[in-house]
Design an enzyme around this catalytic site. Structure first.
Site, short mmCIF file in Angstrom:
data_model
loop_
_atom_site.label_atom_id
_atom_site.label_comp_id
_atom_site.label_asym_id
_atom_site.label_seq_id
_atom_site.Cartn_x
_atom_site.Cartn_y
_atom_site.Cartn_z
CE LYS A 111 13.96 0.28 5.90
NZ LYS A 111 14.79 -0.95 5.91
CE LYS B 213 8.01 -4.25 13.61
NZ LYS B 213 9.30 -4.98 13.78
CE LYS C 201 11.98 -9.41 9.91
NZ LYS C 201 11.66 -8.34 10.87
CB SER D 17 15.31 1.63 8.99
OG SER D 17 16.16 0.59 9.38
CG HIS E 272 -0.28 0.15 2.51
ND1 HIS E 272 0.48 -0.85 3.06
CD2 HIS E 272 -0.21 1.19 3.38
CE1 HIS E 272 0.98 -0.42 4.21
NE2 HIS E 272 0.57 0.81 4.43
#
Ligand code: GLU
Length: 476
Positions: free
Chosen positions: A71, A95, A107, A364, A66
């Site tokens: 990440k 998150k 991931k 990050s 979306h």
């Protein structure tokens, strides 16, 4: 993890998601669209090592696009499998939404025990894995940006960045293809400590609200609180160190692979970590008491329990014996859906993973922005800020002279006030603000909605709503 038949990690995340979604009014079908993982890529590649070809299996899962890039870290562990990577990718989506890092969730993982390999072998393996992912745009500054996770760190990220840049020599934003890099390879100050620092900021924010601490049967501040930490890796170590050094908490237990150390007078995180580095485990540590069955220490009486290792460590087989009134999930998924229910019924407050360990991805995000802007944070403003502060100090001192009072400013105050913020200060400030804001959005739902009894459900509600509105805006 659990000896009793429990749902898998991914099913556990889905169960928690479903619980939250049942309290929402999403358009038909959108719930399913958000829940499912968009794609999981499996790669098997060979690397010539020690005179033979060894085959490795790796994954990169994309949960939600979306927002792009997506990440999430890359994990090196023998336990890596598709189910785990997908669960972790889903958690990344929630998150990032919760802490307003403008990313979708992803991931990756490689089935490997990094301790079995020499550094140059790990470099070969990492570069080959990165090559396989980069050629499919599963590493790319605008599409998919990995980061460290369990078993990986700055070193691996530097190899990945270099590999991507070799393959994309004209990409001016190449460094932004991965975060968690060393400072000299395009990293940002404060990234290594970020997840542990985030845990500290999360706890500080929790303890700012008497109402919230009272729900866990606690009161006061972090000072003197007894803390048990599971896993003295990057996250657990920094959380323990900062809580003890800055907030006066007492680390009464540390659980590691080969057992645990307990000590009511407090464990020094640095000393114990050095011991582990030198001896491979906690056994033999000259302070405190060694407990062979480390998992038992999860059940030890304390004020705050910080699981900072693996998923599923608090499960149906031990949840009813866990005594901590407050658990902060520094790891991803340390409490299974079944254990979550048992603990909730007991009145235990759980600060959920998607919030508690979001400090890593938050910094990050800052690193990615730094890479895209090609300039270190604070470089333009720092000296200008100092000069303006100097003006105020000079003016105050002249004023005191003209009044004939000769008072002077406290040297400590002067020193702190005059110093302009460098990158580390700015990163910490951004992280603190992020952790506070996200906590406030969760607690609002927790306190205002009668049908929400816990912070995890509140966290899911906030983040799913954000993902849903982003899909709605896109016209999906
Ligand atoms: N692996 C970390 C996490 O689970 C960091 C991810 C990132 O920085 O992208 O949140």
């Amino acid at each position: 993890m659990s000896s009793i038949n429990e749902p898998s990690f991914r099913e556990s995340v889905d169960l928690m998601f479903n619980r939250a979604v049942s309290l929402m009014d999403l358009p038909p079908g959108l719930e399913e669209k958000i829940r499912v993982c968009n794609a999981t890529y499996t790669v098997r590649f060979g690397v010539r090592l020690r005179g033979e070809i060894r085959t490795f299996t790796g994954y990169r899962s994309v949960h939600s696009e979306h927002m792009e890039p997506v990440k999430g870290g890359i994990r090196y562990s023998m336990g890596v499998n598709q189910d785990e990577v997908e669960a972790l990718a889903a958690l990344m989506t929630y998150k990032c939404a919760l802490v307003e890092a403008p990313f979708g969730g992803s991931k990756g993982g490689l089935c490997i025990d990094p301790r079995e390999y020499e550094e140059h072998e790990l470099e070969l393996i990492t570069r080959r894995f990165a090559y396989e992912l980069a050629k499919r745009d599963l590493i790319n500054p605008s599409q998919n940006v990995p980061a460290p996770d369990m078993g990986t760190g700055e070193r691996e990220m530097a190899w990945i960045a270099d590999q991507y840049q070799r393959m994309n020599t004209t990409d001016i934003n190449g460094k932004a293809c991965v975060t968690g890099k060393p400072l000299n390879a395009g990293g940002i100050a404060g990234r290594v400590e970020a997840t542990g620092r985030g845990v500290q900021y999360a706890l500080r924010e929790f303890f700012r609200y008497e109402e919230d601490t009272a729900k866990a049967g606690l009161s006061g501040t972090l000072d003197g609180k007894r803390v048990v930490v599971q896993g003295l890796g990057n996250v657990g170590y920094h959380a323990a160190k900062f809580l003890a050094e800055d907030d006066g908490s007492v680390i009464t237990g540390v659980i590691e692979r080969d057992g645990a150390i307990v000590d009511d007078t407090g464990i020094n995180a640095d000393e114990l970590r050095n011991w582990i580095m030198a001896h491979g485990g906690v056994k033999g540590y000259p302070h405190g008491t060694y407990v062979e069955d480390g998992a038992k220490v999860l059940e030890q009486a304390c004020d705050i329990l910080i699981p900072a290792a693996l998923e599923g460590v608090i499960n149906l087989s031990n949840a009813d014996r866990v005594k901590a009134p407050l658990i902060i999930e520094a790891a991803n998924g340390p409490v299974t859906a079944g254990a979550d229910e048992i603990l909730r019924d007991k009145g235990c407050v759980i600060i959920p993973d998607m919030y508690a360990n979001a400090g890593g991805v938050t910094v990050s995000y800052f690193e990615w922005v730094k890479n895209l802007s090609h300039i270190r944070f604070g470089r333009m403003q720092r000296r200008q800020e100092e000069a303006r502060h100097q003006l105020v100090v000079d003016q105050l001192e002249t004023l005191s002279d003209s009044l004939g009072e000769k008072w002077s400013l406290d040297p400590m105050f002067k020193e702190q006030y005059l110093r302009g913020a460098g990158e580390l200060e700015l990163v910490r400030s951004g992280l603190d603000d992020t952790m506070r804001t996200a906590y406030q959005s969760m607690r609002k739902v927790w306190h205002e909605r009668d049908d929400v009894q816990d912070l995890r459900t509140a966290a899911y509600l906030v983040s799913i709503e954000k993902v849903a509105s982003s899909y709605r805006a896109k016209g999906l």
